[in-house]
Design a protein around this motif. Structure first.
Motif: not given
Length: 462
Positions: A234-235, A357-358, A362-366, A387-390
């Motif tokens: 999740g993220h 966002l870069d 902000m794109s990988e689960e911590t 919503n900008g995540t897989p």
């Protein structure tokens, strides 16, 4: 025979040395579980329910023992471990009742000399692979519905935290559940997984863990067309609207983000805050995070324990350093403590401001106690970020405006949503995600469905 050593992540102390099951031993257990299904499936639902309830009672009787084992091998504060034990029991008591509600139905036939009946039955032997972060609840959330449905069950716990699981299985046997009906395998996931997925005895795989491993299990299980339940990565976004009660938000944000040192699949990962309340939220949240005490989970004053291992530690540190290199400001924390000799790993509760966002975070689960804060000025921008995540497991938002709340519920692509609620998990509600966060649901009336097959009978010549 290979050995598995279990260490306390807070102290580095050796807790136990376990013998790992060989491939041949695992296959023997799988056959035993398969054979036991023939008998277990024919027990009455009331008998199964009574045994599951007895199991739950024994766990409650030994809750302090189970919680201590969990804290020692996982690192989470003891009060959190006690809470997890109660949560684990809630799944057993819920599914003991759901066993009695596995209904069939009759369907009107198209002629008078036929009857159509639909019945449900257990799917067979279920193989489970569970994670280290919730070693009790993630097991009972699978075992409860499986046993209630009439399935037999075999589980491989995470290598870091097998002792809690072993204790729970021992209590299940003490409760009267036959030993071949619920079994435990000790081993390494990369070795046990292929045995599970290739076995003709196993009819279903249920897994909680990372998305890459889940994808591999799905691919490997395709060769024998296994049923799959996947609760994956999740993220979670945590959206704070301009009308939110910030003081209340802080209590929920702290609980969501820093529980189990941020090592939960549904914990808040991205704080998306309206610009008009950014300063107030940031100030109060930073102060609350600063007040948290880092330490050994056995210390009753500890709020945040260690990270489970070096791999998890390195990922968290890398995300912090990446964010700093790209312009983030460390508002509190940012300090890491690695004892290479004891192999213990701590990261202080950390809040990051000026996030963009870069940044990796902000794109990988911590999976760590790090909270990045990013601002937004209109709701659709917040939704785009969220919503900008897989992934699509859990999301949170805080607003007292009902129109805004319904709009967010309609447009967030996540399976679990907390509206003014940072801790939404409960046994009676379905748990699972959209997109690459998984397949199926656990909990609620939906949670027993993946363990049942549907059989259609057409009776003619009446």
């Amino acid at each position: 025979m290979n050995e598995l050593k279990v260490f306390n992540p807070a102290t580095g102390d050796l807790l136990a040395t376990l013998s790992m099951d060989s491939k041949e031993m695992i296959e023997t257990k799988l056959k035993a579980g398969h054979d036991a299904f023939r008998t277990w499936r024919n027990t009455s639902v009331y008998e199964r329910a009574a045994l599951i309830d007895r199991w739950a009672d024994l766990i409650i009787e030994q809750k302090d023992v189970v919680a201590k084992i969990m804290t020692e091998e996982n690192g989470k504060p003891l009060r959190e471990s006690l809470g997890e034990v109660l949560n684990a029991v809630s799944y057993l008591t819920w599914y003991a009742e759901e066993a009695k509600r596995i209904y069939g139905r009759t369907i009107p036939a198209n002629t008078n000399n036929k009857r159509i009946m639909v019945t449900r039955q257990g799917i067979g032997l279920v193989a489970a692979i569970t994670p280290w972060n919730f070693p009790a609840a993630m097991m009972t959330r699978k075992a409860g519905p499986a046993l209630a449905a009439g399935c037999t069950f075999i589980v491989k716990p995470a290598e870091d935290t097998p002792l809690t699981m072993i204790k729970l299985v021992e209590l299940a046997h003490e409760a009267g559940i036959p030993k071949d009906v619920i079994q435990c395998v000790v081993g390494v996931g990369s070795e046990v997984g292929p045995v599970f997925t290739s076995s003709n005895y196993v009819r279903k795989i249920t897994f909680t863990g990372s998305t890459p491993v889940g994808k591999r299990l799905i691919s490997e299980g395709a060769n024998t067309v296994k049923h799959m339940s996947m609760e994956l990565g999740g993220h979670a976004p945590f959206i704070i609207c301009e009308d939110a009660d910030i003081d209340f938000v802080i209590t929920q944000a702290i609980a969501s983000k820093f529980r189990n040192a941020g090592q939960t699949c549904i914990c808040a990962n991205r704080f998306i805050v309206h610009k008009n309340v950014l300063a107030e939220f940031t100030e109060k949240f930073t102060a609350a995070a600063k007040a948290l005490k880092l330490g050994n989970g056995m210390d009753p004053t500890t709020d945040v324990g260690p990270l489970i291992n070096k791999k998890g530690f390195d990922k968290v540190v890398e995300q912090i350093e990446d964010a700093k290199a790209k312009g983030a400001s460390v508002l509190v924390g940012g300090t890491s403590f690695e004892d290479k000799e004891k192999k213990t790993y701590f990261v202080s509760p950390t809040v990051l401001g000026d996030v963009t966002l870069d940044m990796q975070i902000m794109s990988e689960e911590t999976f760590g106690p790090v909270a990045p804060i990013i601002a937004y000025d209109d709701l659709d921008t917040a939704l785009e970020i969220a919503n900008g995540t897989p992934f699509g497991l859990a999301a949170y938002y805080f607003t007292n405006d009902y129109k805004r709340g319904i709009y967010l519920q309609d447009h967030l692509n996540f399976g679990i949503i907390g509206w003014n609620d940072g801790l939404p998990t409960t046994a009676q509600a379905p748990f699972g995600g959209f997109k690459e966060s998984g397949l199926g649901r656990e909990g609620g009336i939906e949670g027993i469905e993946p363990y049942l097959e549907t059989k259609y009978l057409s009776i003619g010549n009446l």
